[in-house]
Design an enzyme around this catalytic site. Structure first.
Site: not given
Ligand code: DGJ
Length: 725
Positions: A186, A354, A464, A466-467, A514, A536
């Site tokens: 990460w 977001d 977007k 996310d995971y 993402c 990130d």
């Molecule tokens: C991880 C994403 O990569 C970020 O850009 C953002 O959306 C956060 N999660 C939000 O919790």
């Protein structure tokens, strides 16, 4: 051997079969791929490399002799697809346990079918009715082959597949190969690795549930030690799978190199009932003489033309604004509207709200699973904000993390058994969340309907998706002990199916892939998503190497890169707004800074830079990328060049870490230009050395190059060359 019915013996397309020699030949672009059926019935690999002459032919292949009593011939003979059986020690493509305890599987050719750019070859076990249908499809523009295998149970009894790869790729036997792969973590994804191949096995993989930050399912193998990005033989490939995957790169003691990839065999188990079949993921691979640079240019073209939604003409990425780094979880109607106004004023085309807008979300302890607007933050729902964003001329994007649940949520209180877990065992939380078991039909239906109604009831243009964690305790108790391990296949299949159905029902909606940055990027998910959140880590200097690694496998046209605040949160590094913009302009530009804190001067500057980006975005997102100077290994300098598909525009970005000893910035020798054409230089940012001509030939820019007047710390410049008509 039993040679059963053949398909057509000749074709006008890229696939040919010689019925005399039993040799298949697949040709496209600069590549020929040849294999045949040997007298033992094995599918023997013959050749994979530069395009051969049309009339060149090969005799029927013969299995190679074994090596004394210790390496039976099945190991020394390069094969397209092997079952584990008959004394095989190399990585088998398929391993099965039958209910009677037999685990021997020996696959032989049965028949084939040629259909345009596709070839299917059916194999069968020498005794049992286990069939494997190998699928080959060649891309005529790049020579990239797509392979997969479908296993069919016609035995009348269930059996368990323990290992199921898509394909094995065989390279010529040699001792001078280097493997490239991408590792990371990460905020540190896309770390390009290079190592020499030796006899033995290098395993690239994810055992984490999703594709992972740790290792990406891409490889490139270079022959000989080429110091040049754009020269040398390279075989490369990538898997289209967003769950546990493995690519095994194996060099035998006889120096043969085999690359086998597909489902990760770790903890794998798939029960195939009579009449059922299991299809592996796609394994794509190509070949070039134009080095690792040439390999990535082929992959980029292929992704745009063959993989992305709306291929062969996926839309260019709009300039986005994302609220995450500015407002974190503290989003609300007034705050987001104020940001949206400011974003629109600098030319942003899409505003993305977001995390933080839903359920009881105040921080990462609650809310995931409850996808309704938080009533305190959005008392009138999302409607007013969306209308405001649209009225400002921007599209509206919304963050979701549909595969996750916080234990502190209505959803989890109602359905605690919906998450991955083993009965009676702890449920390990990461970021205070658990993973919903998407393999379950009820969970799949819930996730689909939730997103479908969100998109139906609100004028949302973009998700977007996310995971934010990897798996733990990957149990599925309600499936029954025999079927629990099928979670690895069924979860990912259901994810794809949800994405596909959502896209079909909401065709105007775009989706970003993402996973806490780039934790789930592969050619599987890219078939359903339009872009990728790269990392990130938004430090513009770190981004130079992160983005460099990313582009070895994936197109800059999907690589989202935001301009954020300085000092950046990752390293507390201070950089100028221009430096941050130019770093991000090498992919799909976004802004993630807190615009509430910008000075009027910064708005003016940003407006100019956004306009500059728009003038080169088609070149950056669709062009041919040349890496002029690598940012890796502590390099003081780095530079990238993008040549538009029609060759009319060239965009170059150059970065300086810090000047030392008064040395000038090295000349940049451009690539991919027409030597006889004239190109006009236009500096976007920064200066060229005073004597630099404003017009010169492609030969001049390639050989004399261009000297930039870059000095100091964290400096950057950008220019274009426009080809004169
Ligand atoms: C991880 C994403 O990569 C970020 O850009 C953002 O959306 C956060 N999660 C939000 O919790």
């Amino acid at each position: 051997m039993a040679m059963a019915a053949h398909g057509a013996s000749a074709s006008n397309g890229p696939v040919h079969y010689d019925a005399q020699t039993h040799v298949f030949r697949i040709d496209a672009k600069g590549v020929s791929y040849v294999f045949g059926v040997n007298p033992n019935g094995q599918l023997q690999s013959i050749y994979w490399g530069s395009r051969l002459g049309f009339t060149d032919s090969f005799p029927q292949p013969h299995a190679l002799p074994g090596w004394a009593a210790f390496d039976p011939s099945v190991n020394t003979t390069p094969q397209e697809f092997t079952g584990w059986g008959g004394g095989l020690y190399t990585t088998p493509d398929l391993k099965i346990t039958f209910p009677d305890g037999n685990r021997d599987l020996v696959l032989h050719y049965v028949s084939h079918q040629i259909d345009g750019d596709r070839l299917t070859v059916t194999m069968q076990d020498i005794e049992r009715k286990v069939f494997v249908v190998l699928d080959y499809k060649i891309d005529e523009a790049t020579g990239i082959l797509r392979r997969s295998a479908t296993i069919e149970n016609r035995t009348g009894k269930p059996f368990t597949i323990e290992q199921s790869f898509a394909a094995t790729w065989n390279l010529p036997a040699a001792g001078d190969y280097h493997l490239y792969d991408l590792t990371g973590r990460w905020t540190g994804e896309w770390d390009l690795q290079q190592q020499a191949l030796h006899p033995g096995k290098i395993v690239l993989e994810s055992r984490r549930g999703p594709t992972s930050h740790a290792n990406n399912p891409w490889f490139a193998i270079e022959r000989g030690a080429s110091a040049d990005q754009d020269q040398g033989q390279v075989w490369f490939g990538a898997l289209g799978w967003s769950g546990n995957w493995q690519i095994a790169v194996e060099q035998t003691q006889a120096r043969q190199v085999r690359v086998t990839g597909g489902f990760n065999p770790f903890d794998f188990g798939y029960v195939l009932a009579p009449g059922e079949s299991l299809k592996t993921p796609y394994f794509y691979a190509g070949y070039t003489r134009n080095g690792v640079g040439g390999a990535s240019r082929l992959l980029h073209r292929f992704e745009i033309a063959e993989i992305l939604p709306h291929h062969p003409h996926p839309g260019l990425r709009p300039v986005v604004y994302d609220s995450w780094e500015a407002t974190g979880f503290q989003v609300n109607e007034a705050g987001q509207e104020a940001l949206a106004e400011k974003a629109a004023s600098i030319g942003v085309e899409r505003f993305i709200m977001d995390d933080g807008w839903f359920g009881q979300r105040k921080d990462d302890h609650a809310g995931l699973g409850d996808w309704y607007p938080n009533p305190q933050k959005f008392p009138h729902g999302l409607g007013p904000l969306i209308a405001k964003v649209h009225s400002l001329g921007m599209s509206f994007g919304l963050w979701v993390e549909p595969e996750m649940v916080n234990p502190n949520s209505d959803l989890y209180r109602k359905h605690p058994d919906w998450v991955l877990h083993f009965n009676g065992r702890p449920r390990s939380q990461e970021r205070n969340q658990l993973v919903l078991n998407l393999a379950r039909p009820d969970v799949k239906a819930y996730v689909f309907h939730t997103l479908d109604s969100l998109l139906t009831n609100n004028r949302i243009d973009f998700l977007k998706w996310d995971y934010n964690r990897n798996w733990s305790e990957p149990g599925w108790p309600s499936a029954g002990a025999d079927h629990e391990k099928e979670v690895y296949v069924k979860y990912t299949r259901n994810l794809y199916s949800i994405l596909q159905e959502l896209r079909a029902r909401h065709p105007h909606v775009e989706i970003e892939d993402c996973s806490g940055g780039g934790g789930r990027v592969d050619l599987g998910i890219l078939r359903y998503t339009d872009e990728v959140w790269t990392s990130d880590n938004t430090d513009p200097f770190d981004r130079l190497s992160i983005q460099n690694g990313f582009t070895y496998a994936y197109s800059p046209g999907v690589m989202m890169a935001w301009v954020t605040d300085s000092p950046n949160w990752v390293n507390q590094r201070v950089t100028s707004l221009t430096y941050r913009f130019l770093s991000s302009m090498q992919g799909a530009l976004g802004i993630g800074a807190n615009l509430n804190q910008w000075t009027p001067q910064e708005f003016v500057q940003a407006r100019t830079l956004v306009a500059q980006y728009k003038s080169i975005r088609a070149t950056v997102q669709r062009g041919a990328l040349y890496r002029l100077i690598s940012p890796l290994h502590g390099s003081e300098h780095s530079a990238t060049e993008y040549v538009a598909p029609d060759g009319k525009q060239v965009a170059v970005f150059a970065f300086l870490h810090s000047s030392q000893m008064g040395y000038p910035y090295p000349e940049l020798y451009l690539r991919g230009l027409e030597p006889g054409a004239t190109y006009r230089l236009h500096m976007l940012d920064g200066k060229a050395a005073p004597e630099t001509p404003s017009n010169a030939s492609g030969a001049y820019w390639t050989n004399v190059g261009i000297q930039l007047a870059l000095r100091g710390d964290f400096q950057a410049a950008a220019f274009t060359l426009e080809r004169e008509p």
